[in-house]
Design an enzyme around this catalytic site. Structure first.
Site, PDB file in Angstrom:
ATOM      1  N   SER A 128      96.903 114.146  18.342  1.00  0.00           N
ATOM      2  CA  SER A 128      97.452 115.443  18.722  1.00  0.00           C
ATOM      3  C   SER A 128      96.904 116.535  17.793  1.00  0.00           C
ATOM      4  O   SER A 128      95.696 116.675  17.661  1.00  0.00           O
ATOM      5  CB  SER A 128      98.982 115.372  18.723  1.00  0.00           C
ATOM      6  OG  SER A 128      99.528 116.443  19.447  1.00  0.00           O
ATOM      7  N   HIS A 241     100.102 112.331  27.378  1.00  0.00           N
ATOM      8  CA  HIS A 241      99.918 112.367  25.919  1.00  0.00           C
ATOM      9  C   HIS A 241     100.318 111.040  25.291  1.00  0.00           C
ATOM     10  O   HIS A 241      99.817 110.680  24.228  1.00  0.00           O
ATOM     11  CB  HIS A 241     100.779 113.503  25.351  1.00  0.00           C
ATOM     12  CG  HIS A 241     100.371 113.969  23.989  1.00  0.00           C
ATOM     13  ND1 HIS A 241      99.083 114.359  23.675  1.00  0.00           N
ATOM     14  CD2 HIS A 241     101.091 114.140  22.845  1.00  0.00           C
ATOM     15  CE1 HIS A 241      99.026 114.744  22.408  1.00  0.00           C
ATOM     16  NE2 HIS A 241     100.221 114.615  21.885  1.00  0.00           N
TER      17      HIS A 241
END
Length: 265
Positions: A128, A241
């Protein structure tokens, strides 16, 4: 002693309960630009390894905290793993500023791993927002063995444009909007310096990612290809994600194997 000479030096070590009996965990306090910053070190017990692994977390402050089980998972693959918490977190000094000055905590973490007995090379992994930190670390250290970004940010202005829910935090931490302070966002965007990276790069991204859009991966891959840099990309069309646990474990095995297959300088 100069502040820079202290970077990566360990101040204290405290044993931490490990979720994996084959991995030893320690809470570390180390120097980064004169600050005492916290992190976690994971060492496999029954594997002799000369491979270091710098794990750069995502999120900010309490969001995306380093998880002991995750660090132990990578260590169990045959790496000595260090994961900085970043300045200002979990008792560390200073203030986290989202890939601004806190990038120094990643750089000092790299030096910490290099200084450990038996470690011959260090790989860098970022998840991330840790993707930005990983790329910056790879740019800063030409000797970096490899860089892996998983669901990683590569363009901080793009993050501001895409994530309306993060704009208030980003304006507070960075000091304003990309329109008002473009240089502050450019400073946090490794694409502008990526020509300096020497190590192979692996990009892992879920195409359905709504936290960090796959456009970040595409921009990074295109830039590296244009510069004729060694890059490999693994795109997962059905995932966001966060990958399902079984797939996640397989990708961990695959990416650590990819790291190990890189020829040693």
């Amino acid at each position: 002693m100069e502040i820079e000479e202290m970077n990566g030096r360990i101040v204290s070590v405290q044993r931490f309960p490990s979720p994996n009996p084959q991995v030893e965990l320690n809470l570390i306090t180390y120097f980064s630009e004169g600050l005492r910053v916290k992190g976690m070190l994971a060492i496999p017990k029954n594997i002799q390894t000369d491979e270091g692994f710098l794990y750069l977390r995502g999120g900010i402050k309490g969001v995306g905290k380093v998880r002991p089980a995750r660090i132990a998972q990578f260590a169990a693959e045959g790496f000595t793993v260090f994961a900085p918490f970043y300045r200002g977190n979990e008792g560390g000094e200073g203030y986290e500023d989202f890939a601004g000055d806190d990038r120094e905590d990643a750089f000092s973490g790299f030096l910490l791993l290099k200084s450990l007995p038996g470690i011959k090379r260090v790989h860098v992994f970022g998840f991330s927002r840790g993707g930005v930190m990983a790329l910056m670390t790879g740019i800063h250290f030409p000797e970096c063995a490899s860089v892996v970004t998983w669901g990683g940010v590569s363009d901080m202005e793009l993050t501001y444009l895409e994530r309306q829910d993060l704009r208030r935090m980003m304006k507070r931490v960075i000091g304003g909007t990309p329109g008002k302070y473009p240089e502050r966002y450019k400073k946090r965007t490794p694409l502008y310096e990526i020509e300096r990276i020497q190590s192979p790069v692996l990009i892992i991204h879920g195409v359905l990612d709504q936290n960090v859009s796959v456009e970040h991966a595409y921009r990074l891959e295109r830039r590296l290809q244009a510069l004729d840099k060694p890059v490999e990309a693994w795109y997962f069309s059905e995932f966001t994600h966060y990958f399902p646990p079984k797939v996640n474990r397989k990708v961990v095995e695959d990416l650590t194997m990819w790291m190990k297959t890189i020829p040693k300088w």
